[in-house]
Design a protein around this motif. Structure first.
Motif: not given
Length: 184
Positions: A74-75, A77-79
């Motif tokens: 999620r790169c 940065c997300c989650g």
């Protein structure tokens, strides 16, 4: 837990990108000046242009590999937030290094492919100096191949560190005992 299937797929894509970059270095085009006997002109003659295709192929395979790793993590940065610790610090550091080596590899492969595809189109008179038959410098695709290898290794380590920091399933935050009350 890191997905073994994902890591194998990314490894295969990185290996293909590395092989194509090495092949592009081996097959980069060369040019030489040739004279035209009828009009007394000098012009450039280039050999095979297959290195451009190899370079673009390596560019695309490396890009797909990076997209897969970043989508799986999620790169970064997300989650859910990562657990604090050395795995998270290592994942942050490897994330930054992975993007830097990826960017350098992509620039080398793209610049080498564009420069390899460029062929001088002009002619010069026979008594003038020969035209410049410029081609891609030796080592541009090799540098791209080296950075493809670095990116592949670092992205695998990044994904493993990210997976360790993310951890397994979260512990149940509710009551640990079994309720024995009567159902109504």
């Amino acid at each position: 837990m890191a997905s073994k299937l994902l890591m194998i797929i990314v490894f295969v894509f990185d290996l293909i990108a590395f092989g194509l970059a090495v092949a592009a270095e081996q097959r980069r085009s060369t040019g030489h000046s040739k004279s035209d006997n009828e009009d007394y002109y000098n012009y450039c003659v280039y050999d095979s242009d297959i290195a451009t295709g190899y370079g673009v192929g390596a560019f695309l395979f490396l890009m797909v590999s990076q997209i897969i790793i970043m989508a799986a993590s999620r790169c970064f940065c997300c989650g859910n937030p990562l657990k604090p610790g050395s795995s998270r610090a290592c994942a942050v550091l490897l994330f930054i290094i992975c993007w830097v080596t990826f960017f350098v590899a992509e620039v080398c492969l793209l610049a080498g492919s564009v420069r390899n595809a460029y062929h001088t189109k002009y002619r010069s008179k026979f008594f003038d100096k020969a035209p410049s038959c410029e081609t891609v410098r030796k080592g541009v695709f090799a540098a791209g191949a080296a950075f493809v290898l670095f990116t592949g290794i670092i992205s695998e380590f990044y994904y493993v560190s990210f997976s360790k920091a993310r951890g397994g399933p979260r512990p149940y935050g509710g009551e640990a005992g079994v309720g024995m009350a009567a159902y109504k």
